[in-house]
Design a protein around this motif. Structure first.
Motif, PDB file in Angstrom:
ATOM      1  N   TYR A  75      16.818 -29.954  89.062  1.00 34.74           N
ATOM      2  CA  TYR A  75      17.182 -29.535  90.421  1.00 34.74           C
ATOM      3  C   TYR A  75      17.755 -28.121  90.399  1.00 34.74           C
ATOM      4  CZ  TYR A  75      19.989 -29.001  94.619  1.00 34.74           C
ATOM      5  OH  TYR A  75      20.556 -28.512  95.769  1.00 34.74           O
ATOM      6  N   ARG A  98       8.182 -28.348  97.122  1.00 39.45           N
ATOM      7  CA  ARG A  98       8.972 -29.440  96.577  1.00 39.45           C
ATOM      8  C   ARG A  98       8.118 -30.300  95.648  1.00 39.45           C
ATOM      9  NH1 ARG A  98      11.751 -32.731 101.113  1.00 39.45           N
ATOM     10  NH2 ARG A  98       9.638 -32.684 101.978  1.00 39.45           N
ATOM     11  N   LYS A 108      17.231 -40.625  95.423  1.00 43.67           N
ATOM     12  CA  LYS A 108      17.826 -39.361  95.883  1.00 43.67           C
ATOM     13  C   LYS A 108      19.339 -39.482  95.985  1.00 43.67           C
ATOM     14  CE  LYS A 108      17.534 -37.959 100.209  1.00 43.67           C
ATOM     15  NZ  LYS A 108      17.026 -37.374 101.479  1.00 43.67           N
ATOM     16  N   GLU A 109      19.825 -40.573  96.535  1.00 43.70           N
ATOM     17  CA  GLU A 109      21.260 -40.767  96.677  1.00 43.70           C
ATOM     18  C   GLU A 109      21.928 -40.895  95.302  1.00 43.70           C
ATOM     19  OE1 GLU A 109      19.106 -41.630 100.261  1.00 43.70           O
ATOM     20  OE2 GLU A 109      18.891 -42.508  98.249  1.00 43.70           O
ATOM     21  N   THR A 112      21.968 -37.442  93.709  1.00 41.83           N
ATOM     22  CA  THR A 112      22.907 -36.576  94.427  1.00 41.83           C
ATOM     23  C   THR A 112      24.342 -36.891  94.022  1.00 41.83           C
ATOM     24  OG1 THR A 112      21.411 -36.370  96.316  1.00 41.83           O
ATOM     25  CG2 THR A 112      23.721 -35.861  96.704  1.00 41.83           C
ATOM     26  N   ASN A 132      21.835 -30.782  97.792  1.00 39.69           N
ATOM     27  CA  ASN A 132      20.807 -31.314  98.672  1.00 39.69           C
ATOM     28  C   ASN A 132      19.493 -31.347  97.912  1.00 39.69           C
ATOM     29  OD1 ASN A 132      18.942 -31.980 100.597  1.00 39.69           O
ATOM     30  ND2 ASN A 132      19.657 -30.508 102.132  1.00 39.69           N
ATOM     31  N   PHE A 133      19.179 -32.502  97.355  1.00 38.35           N
ATOM     32  CA  PHE A 133      17.993 -32.617  96.502  1.00 38.35           C
ATOM     33  C   PHE A 133      16.695 -32.447  97.274  1.00 38.35           C
ATOM     34  CE2 PHE A 133      20.810 -33.432  93.223  1.00 38.35           C
ATOM     35  CZ  PHE A 133      20.173 -33.695  92.026  1.00 38.35           C
ATOM     36  N   ASP A 134      16.761 -32.488  98.605  1.00 29.12           N
ATOM     37  CA  ASP A 134      15.558 -32.235  99.394  1.00 29.12           C
ATOM     38  C   ASP A 134      15.065 -30.803  99.245  1.00 29.12           C
ATOM     39  OD1 ASP A 134      15.219 -34.780 100.461  1.00 29.12           O
ATOM     40  OD2 ASP A 134      16.616 -34.394 102.111  1.00 29.12           O
ATOM     41  N   PHE A 137      12.913 -31.529  95.768  1.00 26.86           N
ATOM     42  CA  PHE A 137      12.100 -32.715  95.507  1.00 26.86           C
ATOM     43  C   PHE A 137      11.718 -33.436  96.795  1.00 26.86           C
ATOM     44  CE2 PHE A 137      15.104 -32.493  91.781  1.00 26.86           C
ATOM     45  CZ  PHE A 137      14.189 -31.947  90.893  1.00 26.86           C
ATOM     46  N   ASP A 138      10.572 -34.088  96.752  1.00 27.78           N
ATOM     47  CA  ASP A 138      10.088 -34.906  97.857  1.00 27.78           C
ATOM     48  C   ASP A 138       9.997 -36.342  97.341  1.00 27.78           C
ATOM     49  OD1 ASP A 138       8.928 -35.954 100.100  1.00 27.78           O
ATOM     50  OD2 ASP A 138       6.975 -35.010  99.801  1.00 27.78           O
ATOM     51  N   PHE A 139      10.950 -37.180  97.723  1.00 27.69           N
ATOM     52  CA  PHE A 139      11.083 -38.518  97.160  1.00 27.69           C
ATOM     53  C   PHE A 139      10.213 -39.529  97.918  1.00 27.69           C
ATOM     54  CE2 PHE A 139      14.883 -36.485  95.602  1.00 27.69           C
ATOM     55  CZ  PHE A 139      15.077 -37.048  94.351  1.00 27.69           C
TER      56      PHE A 139
END
Length: 273
Positions: A75, A98, A108-109, A112, A132-134, A137-139
């Protein structure tokens, strides 16, 4: 397809191998590249193997640290590389796309929380949270029986026996060749189904017969061999063996059950199917 072992240690980074990580590449001029798991320490040898900007997707079998924790480092690399982080896009001509991530629900949570640090008494804390992993990345959630197309490769997920939600992964190329990765699992019907007819079965064997009696966590070499034999896999590669286990013992256990070729995964080793 080509399989490269990046990290092969069981449960935590060992002296000679980092935690779980494997690379699958399709046989094309512009190959599809899928990273299976990105455990503790594995980002370092992964960067020595490929340009991480060219990863087609990352698939996480489950969310134990030895299978996912270096996602936090990736990340940082994908979020703050100056060629993306600094300046106007029109100046650099480069837009960060992403990276797709297939993982159990809540990934993601989970990641994070692992990355986020409370600012405490930092005098510049306001607006300083970058977790903010968004951005990178696109989970997408894995589920039992789900199928996902990544380039020319198809990834199928099978819910297996482990103390947390965990999936075995079956990767099939355009020609129908199959590599199955057990992730972490004990012997179960879904693991046999995932490995059915596989050209190569990459299978964990963290436990040893007559020593490790707990069930529903890991395979012994014997149980890994039995799964491979029942699945009629063509070849078996044993991995995820912790430092306190003698690899030759585990391999011998597997050989008592599986009649095909058996190898031990080592960092940097490759197989082509």
């Amino acid at each position: 397809m080509k399989l490269t072992a990046i990290g092969t240690a069981g449960s935590f980074p060992g002296r000679a191998a980092l935690a779980s990580c494997y690379l699958i590449e399709s046989d094309e001029d512009t190959p599809t590249r899928i990273v299976l798991d990105l455990g503790s320490g594995a980002l370092s040898p992964l960067q020595q193997t490929i340009d991480t900007d060219r990863i087609s997707a990352i698939v996480l079998s489950h969310l134990h640290p030895d299978h996912c924790m270096d996602m936090t480092g990736l990340y940082v690399k994908h979020r703050f590389d100056p060629k993306f982080f600094n300046g106007d896009v029109s100046d650099t001509g480069t837009i960060r796309t992403r990276t797709p991530v297939l993982a159990p629900p809540g990934a993601k949570e989970r990641l994070t929380r692992a990355y986020y640090t409370d600012p405490g008494r930092s005098p510049v804390a306001n607006g300083g949270d970058d977790s903010n992993f968004d951005h990178a990345f696109d989970f997408t959630d894995l589920d039992h029986g789900s199928r996902h197309q990544i380039g020319t490769l198809t990834v199928e997920s099978f819910l297996v026996d482990h103390p947390v939600e965990a999936y075995a992964l079956r990767i099939t190329d355009a020609a129908g060749r199959v590599i199955t990765y057990s992730g972490d699992s004990d012997e179960c019907d879904n693991l046999v189904a995932a490995a059915s007819g596989a050209d190569l079965f990459l299978c964990e064997a963290a436990f040893q017969e007559d020593r490790d009696t707990a069930r529903g966590i890991h395979l012994t070499g014997k149980r890994a061999g039995r799964v491979a034999q029942n699945a009629e896999a063509s070849a078996l590669v044993l991995t995820h063996i912790p430092i306190w286990t003698d690899c030759s013992i585990v391999r011998g256990e597997a050989a008592g059950e599986f009649r095909g070729p058996i190898e031990l995964a080592k960092p940097g080793a490759t197989w082509t199917v």
